[in-house]
Each structure stands twice: as structure tokens, then as C-alpha cells.
Design an enzyme around this catalytic site. Structure first.
Site, PDB file in Angstrom:
ATOM      1  CD  GLU A 110     -72.992  81.416  30.000  1.00  0.00           C
ATOM      2  OE1 GLU A 110     -73.407  81.330  30.665  1.00  0.00           O
ATOM      3  OE2 GLU A 110     -72.360  82.303  29.329  1.00  0.00           O
ATOM      4  N   GLY A 111     -69.760  76.666  30.513  1.00  0.00           N
ATOM      5  CA  GLY A 111     -68.859  76.525  31.114  1.00  0.00           C
ATOM      6  C   GLY A 111     -68.432  74.951  30.594  1.00  0.00           C
TER       7      GLY A 111
ATOM      8  N   GLY B 211     -61.272  73.245  22.396  1.00  0.00           N
ATOM      9  CA  GLY B 211     -62.155  71.673  23.037  1.00  0.00           C
ATOM     10  C   GLY B 211     -60.963  70.732  23.418  1.00  0.00           C
ATOM     11  CG  ASP B 212     -59.144  69.438  19.770  1.00  0.00           C
ATOM     12  OD1 ASP B 212     -59.881  68.866  19.678  1.00  0.00           O
ATOM     13  OD2 ASP B 212     -59.084  69.991  18.526  1.00  0.00           O
TER      14      ASP B 212
ATOM     15  N   GLY C 179     -69.855  75.732  25.744  1.00  0.00           N
ATOM     16  CA  GLY C 179     -69.009  77.520  25.313  1.00  0.00           C
ATOM     17  C   GLY C 179     -68.851  78.411  26.595  1.00  0.00           C
TER      18      GLY C 179
ATOM     19  CB  SER D 176     -68.369  71.670  25.305  1.00  0.00           C
ATOM     20  OG  SER D 176     -67.520  72.842  25.297  1.00  0.00           O
TER      21      SER D 176
END
Length: 138
Positions: free
Chosen positions: A44-45, A71-72, A42, A40
Site C-alpha cells: 500500500e506504500g 525494506g532494506d 507494504g 512501511s
């Protein structure tokens, strides 16, 4: 497994200052036995390394309200596509767009959101490794 850049850097024992360093660390994680290695980045992809290849997703730019659960939501979207045996580019595009929606409000992503198709269209997915497979277009 979906570590963020700092978590993976701690595991790798070195900072991940370039896209190539990030990719190499995700590749190491995969080779260490993690079947679906998701790094991850964030806003940025995401880098995804698996038996399906090495992929990069860049999310659409959205107004961030709350990152809790993004994220989940991403992992849930990935699992949905993987279990449905969808093509990797489709899996990654859907999961990334779903996570992009999730940060726009409190709660998880909403594939039924009125503009979700726009989020899908604005999500950029590309294959990073040189091996190409039939049916795996971005």
C-alpha cells in the site's frame, strides 16, 4: 527508522486503522526524535515524515516473488537520495520504485532494470502536509 504498520501500532499503543491514524503515529515518531520516520505499509506504500514534510508514496502494482530485502532496498534508496540532497518527491519516488522492483525477484532493486523508468512513472507520490515549499512537486 522504518517500522511497519504493526510495529508502529505497538509503539503507539493503538491500532492504526486509518491513513490519518498512520500519519499521526508517524508524526509522533518524528516528534519523538526520529529524524526520518518511514512507515512501511507494504504494497500500500509508505508514509515519510521528516523536516522535509509529510509524504505518501504508493508503489506500482507488480507481481510479488519475494519480499525479503525490500525494506532494506527502500531504506538504501531513501538514504541515497537524502545524502545527494535530492528533492523529497524524487527521493521517495526512486526509493519506492526500487523496492517495487526488489519484490519482483530474489535480491535487491535494480535501477538499471529495463523497465525501471516505467516503475518510476507508475509510483505515485503526494505531499500530505499543507505547507508547500518551492521546488517540491510530486
Amino acid at each position: 527508522m522504518k517500522p511497519n504498520e504493526h510495529e508502529l501500532a505497538a509503539w503507539a499503543g493503538a491500532p492504526l486503522e486509518t491513513r490519518e491514524a498512520q500519519r499521526q503515529a508517524a508524526r509522533r515518531l518524528h516528534r519523538a526524535g526520529v529524524e526520518e520516520a518511514l512507515l512501511s505499509l507494504g504494497g500500500e506504500g509508505l508514509i515519510w515524515v521528516s523536516r522535509r514534510g509529510e509524504w505518501l508514496a504508493e508503489p506500482p502494482r507488480v507481481s510479488v516473488v519475494n519480499t525479503v530485502g525490500a525494506g532494506d532496498t527502500l531504506v538504501a534508496g531513501m538514504l541515497h537520495g537524502i545524502l545527494a540532497d535530492q528533492p523529497p518527491a524524487q527521493v521517495l519516488r526512486f526509493a519506492t520504485a526500487l523496492a517495487a522492483d526488489a519484490v519482483r525477484h530474489v535480491g535487491v532493486g535494480r535501477p538499471g532494470a529495463a523497465d525501471f523508468s516505467e516503475l518510476l512513472q507508475q509510483t505515485r507520490v503526494q505531499r500530505l502536509d499543507e505547507t508547500t515549499h518551492a521546488g517540491e512537486s510530486a
